[in-house]
Design an enzyme around this catalytic site. Structure first.
Site, mmCIF file in Angstrom:
data_model
loop_
_atom_site.group_PDB
_atom_site.id
_atom_site.type_symbol
_atom_site.label_atom_id
_atom_site.label_comp_id
_atom_site.label_asym_id
_atom_site.label_seq_id
_atom_site.Cartn_x
_atom_site.Cartn_y
_atom_site.Cartn_z
ATOM 1 N N SER A 34 68.215 -38.644 42.248
ATOM 2 C CA SER A 34 68.501 -37.450 42.642
ATOM 3 C C SER A 34 66.857 -37.192 42.379
ATOM 4 O O SER A 34 65.983 -37.524 43.213
ATOM 5 C CB SER A 34 69.249 -36.447 42.057
ATOM 6 O OG SER A 34 69.123 -35.651 43.049
ATOM 7 N N ASP A 146 75.042 -37.972 45.564
ATOM 8 C CA ASP A 146 74.247 -37.348 44.722
ATOM 9 C C ASP A 146 74.409 -38.627 43.791
ATOM 10 O O ASP A 146 75.049 -38.348 43.728
ATOM 11 C CB ASP A 146 74.357 -36.494 43.905
ATOM 12 C CG ASP A 146 72.868 -35.430 43.082
ATOM 13 O OD1 ASP A 146 72.874 -36.270 42.342
ATOM 14 O OD2 ASP A 146 72.748 -34.514 43.118
#
Length: 251
Positions: A34, A146
């Protein structure tokens, strides 16, 4: 060096890197998820900490949040994809000056995947696509979101590949007030946080040294306007670790 996810809190990574460089410490290989994947990409491309901070300063939330069909209500991270391609025009992992490993979560298989090849911009966007907020990224026949969902601090991606593993974690693992989770949104965000915290704890145990900036809970994952404050927190945390010899010589 392993860099965790954490949204805007990831700017603390840049501050920590600045402190490490001032002590002559540079990574031979980087892994991230991320926000950590974004910072890792910028750093692996050859950017200095100050260059990276300028990159963050120029980012606009209005450009990031651009709703797009057919996923009504979701946002496609076109802006991030374009910015990564500007930094690394070849759009490949091989074009980076330092090896990079990026964690993303495969929605189809339910497993974390560690990427080291393919379209760099697609992988970084995939790793940064928060579920229910950003549109999943299609890579091949699968959809990815993510990296922090399943592997927010991918230390395992570097095990056996480096003599020393330094992990920088910007996802706070601490109790929160009842007031902050007394709403549907608050509960949803806390539930997402807890899944990240749960997969981070065992990874922390595998790192040789850990840097965890203080006060990260004071910032939301989208508080990019506080970039200098967050940078300073990361710098202070790394400096403290170095002064206390938590990070011994790695020559």
């Amino acid at each position: 060096m392993v860099l965790s996810g954490g949204g805007a809190r990831g700017i603390a990574h840049i501050g920590a890197i600045q402190a490490l460089e001032e002590h002559g410490l540079y990574p031979d290989i980087i892994a991230g998820a991320s926000a950590g994947a974004i910072v890792g990409t910028l750093y692996a491309s050859g950017m200095s900490p100050r260059d990276m901070l300028d990159f963050v300063r120029e980012i606009s939330l209005f450009k990031i949040f651009k709703p797009e069909l057919p996923y009504a209500g979701l946002v496609k991270l076109t802006y991030l994809k374009d910015r990564v391609q500007e930094v690394v025009p070849a759009d490949t992992f091989q074009a980076l000056k330092c090896p990079l490993v990026v964690a993303a979560s495969n929605l189809n298989t339910g497993k974390s995947v560690l990427f080291e090849e393919g379209s760099l911009s697609k992988v970084v966007v995939a790793s940064s696509s928060i579920p229910l907020l950003f549109k999943p990224m299609r890579i091949g026949d699968h959809l990815y979101v993510d990296g922090g969902l399943l592997n927010n601090l991918p230390v395992d991606g570097l095990k056996g590949r480096a003599r020393h593993l330094v992990a920088i974690n910007v996802m706070p693992d601490e109790m929160v007030s009842t007031k902050s989770i007394n709403s549907v949104f608050g509960i949803a965000m806390r539930a997402f946080e807890l899944s990240i915290i749960a997969n981070t704890r065992p990874q922390l145990q595998q790192a040789d040294w850990v840097i965890q900036p203080h006060g990260m809970r004071e910032y939301t994952i989208f508080q990019l306007n506080k970039y200098q404050e967050i940078f300073d927190r990361g710098y202070a945390a790394a400096q403290q670790a170095l002064e206390k010899n938590i990070l011994p010589a790695m020559n």
